[in-house]
Design an enzyme around this catalytic site. Structure first.
Site, PDB file in Angstrom:
ATOM      1  N   HIS A 131       0.828  -1.225   0.000  1.00 16.83           N
ATOM      2  CA  HIS A 131       0.000   0.000   0.000  1.00 16.83           C
ATOM      3  C   HIS A 131       0.857   1.267   0.000  1.00 16.83           C
ATOM      4  O   HIS A 131       0.422   2.314   0.478  1.00 16.83           O
ATOM      5  CB  HIS A 131      -0.950   0.053   1.209  1.00 16.83           C
ATOM      6  CG  HIS A 131      -1.695  -1.216   1.444  1.00 16.83           C
ATOM      7  ND1 HIS A 131      -2.953  -1.449   0.921  1.00 16.83           N
ATOM      8  CD2 HIS A 131      -1.360  -2.352   2.120  1.00 16.83           C
ATOM      9  CE1 HIS A 131      -3.363  -2.658   1.289  1.00 16.83           C
ATOM     10  NE2 HIS A 131      -2.400  -3.226   1.999  1.00 16.83           N
ATOM     11  N   SER A 153      15.689  19.634 -17.527  1.00 17.23           N
ATOM     12  CA  SER A 153      14.492  20.417 -17.824  1.00 17.23           C
ATOM     13  C   SER A 153      14.907  21.638 -18.633  1.00 17.23           C
ATOM     14  O   SER A 153      15.988  22.189 -18.429  1.00 17.23           O
ATOM     15  CB  SER A 153      13.844  20.846 -16.504  1.00 17.23           C
ATOM     16  OG  SER A 153      13.116  22.040 -16.682  1.00 17.23           O
ATOM     17  N   LYS A 175      17.070  20.460 -12.396  1.00 23.12           N
ATOM     18  CA  LYS A 175      16.372  19.175 -12.555  1.00 23.12           C
ATOM     19  C   LYS A 175      17.197  18.100 -13.248  1.00 23.12           C
ATOM     20  O   LYS A 175      17.927  18.370 -14.184  1.00 23.12           O
ATOM     21  CB  LYS A 175      15.076  19.371 -13.379  1.00 23.12           C
ATOM     22  CG  LYS A 175      14.003  20.172 -12.715  1.00 23.12           C
ATOM     23  CD  LYS A 175      13.238  19.423 -11.619  1.00 23.12           C
ATOM     24  CE  LYS A 175      12.565  18.167 -12.070  1.00 23.12           C
ATOM     25  NZ  LYS A 175      11.198  18.356 -12.520  1.00 23.12           N
ATOM     26  N   GLU A 187      10.643   6.679 -17.291  1.00 28.62           N
ATOM     27  CA  GLU A 187       9.289   7.183 -17.556  1.00 28.62           C
ATOM     28  C   GLU A 187       8.831   6.765 -18.952  1.00 28.62           C
ATOM     29  O   GLU A 187       7.667   6.433 -19.172  1.00 28.62           O
ATOM     30  CB  GLU A 187       9.259   8.704 -17.443  1.00 28.62           C
ATOM     31  CG  GLU A 187       9.458   9.198 -16.015  1.00 28.62           C
ATOM     32  CD  GLU A 187       9.634  10.710 -15.967  1.00 28.62           C
ATOM     33  OE1 GLU A 187       8.685  11.379 -15.570  1.00 28.62           O
ATOM     34  OE2 GLU A 187      10.705  11.203 -16.355  1.00 28.62           O
TER      35      GLU A 187
END
Ligand code: ARG
Length: 466
Positions: free
Chosen positions: A159, A280, A286, A293
């Protein structure tokens, strides 16, 4: 091309509309089947010769011509034009241009319906072998990684809440076994696809005495199809491959999700190598885990391909319908995508840095609550009762802002008289792991056995024919 120039143009009066020509053409994508189409045709020419339908000289001319066609079509500058419709007609048309009317004997007793099915099975054989090879490489990386992390402890989650401490090796090997099922599924699919469809003709079987066992042998198939209607209609081999690849990409996607989370500032468990991250355009600080991804994101394409082919097949009565031409693109795309994803995932995993200290220090003391409950069980307390007792301890120390690991033997004894001096020993991460040395558990000895078993799988895979 006017219709009368087409191999099937005899019964046609007017020519195909240009719009229809473009719409009908599969050559833009089935040109990938060129090599296997020609290999199939060479075997077919030899079969026709055995059946007395070609002389030895005609067979030699055809095979020689097919090899020339292959050499031409291998050239990157070769243009596959729409008016040639598909790879089967493109090869035959060019063959006849090169060797004359004898080229027209090659299609005797054959249809594009059994021909395309053959080409697809041949393509699949190679594609599956290449993907399974990549899966095995990733499994090897995971075994090496696990061997380096047999003492690295991190919180295990259910969870997305900390549950119990586990070894990082155990986590890495969990993917090893999932991938092993993936490799098995693909290999099974290849075994079931190992059937020669040629000789089925358009649907009813060929009218010529073709030696199908000879053809099967020539093309490396173990069996011949037992029913021509089923043979030309069947695309189970593609559906099975798409479904196996869907499961594989879903596996990768789930592990990507974990690693992406682990590479966040909040977790800080791992850092991806610069080579597999990007920046980025706006925020200079970043470093994004784009590699993982994208692997996660590309799962949509592969699963979409499975759904697309299932829908294509759904309303299609027997036998062949042009609908089936829609079968190839999702499959080609799925194999291209999974192969890229496996390469990127493997490289990203092999190069990521693990922050061992951060993993261990982030384990919440509460993750040892089960071990405390198990202690009471060993003292004869029924598990449900001990679960309740520990729950109450957790509740009360939460109120006092104390941790489970802050408790002394005396504290514990005051909560329940079954706790004795040795009770605090189970409030130790390594103790918790050591208690889980049963087969398949996260204990350090069990991990050694698991590593051994994983290595055996890889050695066996190496020596098996796949
Ligand atoms: N391009 C076709 C396909 O991919 C080949 C088979 C054509 N058969 C036919 N009867 N028109 O399915």
């Amino acid at each position: 091309m006017s219709t009368s120039d087409k191999p099937w143009g005899g019964r046609f009066g007017t020519s195909t509309a240009q719009l229809m020509e473009r719409f009908n053409a599969s050559i833009g994508f089935d040109c990938r089947l060129m090599e296997v189409d020609i290999a199939g045709s060479c075997a077919y020419a030899r079969t026709l010769t055995r059946a007395g339908l070609l002389t030895a000289d005609e067979c030699a001319q055809i095979i020689d011509g097919l090899e020339k066609v292959r050499d031409e079509m291998r050239e990157p500058s070769y243009e596959f034009a729409d008016h040639l419709e598909d790879i089967h007609m493109a090869v035959e048309t060019r063959l006849t241009e090169l060797i004359g009317p004898v080229g027209g004997k090659l299609h005797t007793g054959r249809s594009r319906n059994d021909q395309v099915n053959l080409d697809e099975r041949l393509y699949l054989r190679t594609a599956i072998a290449a993907t399974v090879g990549r899966i095995r490489q990733l499994q090897q990386v995971l075994v090496d990684f696990a061997a380096d992390h047999t003492e690295t402890i991190l919180p295990g989650y259910t969870h997305l809440q900390q549950a119990q401490p586990i070894l990082l090796a155990h986590y890495a090997l969990s993917l090893f076994w999932a991938l092993d099922r993936d490799a098995q599924r693909l290999t099974d699919a290849a075994d079931r696809a190992d059937v020669l469809p040629l000789g089925s003709g358009a649907l009813a079987g060929s009218a010529f005495p073709l030696d199908r066992s000879f053809m099967a042998q020539e093309l490396g198939f173990s069996r011949v199809s037992p029913n021509s209607l089923d043979a030309v209609s069947d695309r189970d081999y593609f559906l099975e491959a798409l479904s196996a690849l869907s499961i594989t990409i879903i596996h990768l996607s789930r592990y990507c999700e974990d690693i992406i989370l682990w590479s966040s500032a909040e977790f800080g468990f791992v850092e991806l190598d610069d080579a597999y991250s990007t920046g980025s355009s706006m925020m200079p600080q970043k470093k994004n885990p784009d590699s993982l991804e994208l692997v996660r994101g590309k799962s949509g394409r592969i699963v979409g391909g499975l759904v697309s082919l299932l829908m294509t097949m759904k309303g299609l009565g027997l036998t062949y319908g042009k609908d089936l031409q829609e079968d190839k693109e999702p499959v080609f795309d799925a194999f291209d995508t999974i192969d890229d994803c496996l390469d990127v995932f493997t490289a990203a995993w092999a190069t990521m840095k693990v922050n061992v200290d951060r993993m261990e220090s982030s384990i919440d003391a509460g993750a040892l609550a089960t071990d405390l409950a198990d202690y009471l069980v060993r003292k004869g307390v029924p598990f449900r009762e001990s679960h309740h007792i520990i729950g109450q301890i957790v509740r009360s120390i939460l109120d006092e802002k104390r941790l489970l690991t802050d408790l002394t033997a005396e504290d514990l004894h005051n909560f329940d008289p079954h706790f004795e001096a040795d009770a605090v020993e189970c409030l130790d991460l390594r103790q918790s792991l050591a208690a889980r040395n049963l087969p398949g558990g996260t204990g350090p000895e069990a991990i050694q056995d698991q590593l051994k078993a994983a290595r055996v799988v890889l050695t066996d895979a190496d020596i098996s024919p796949h």
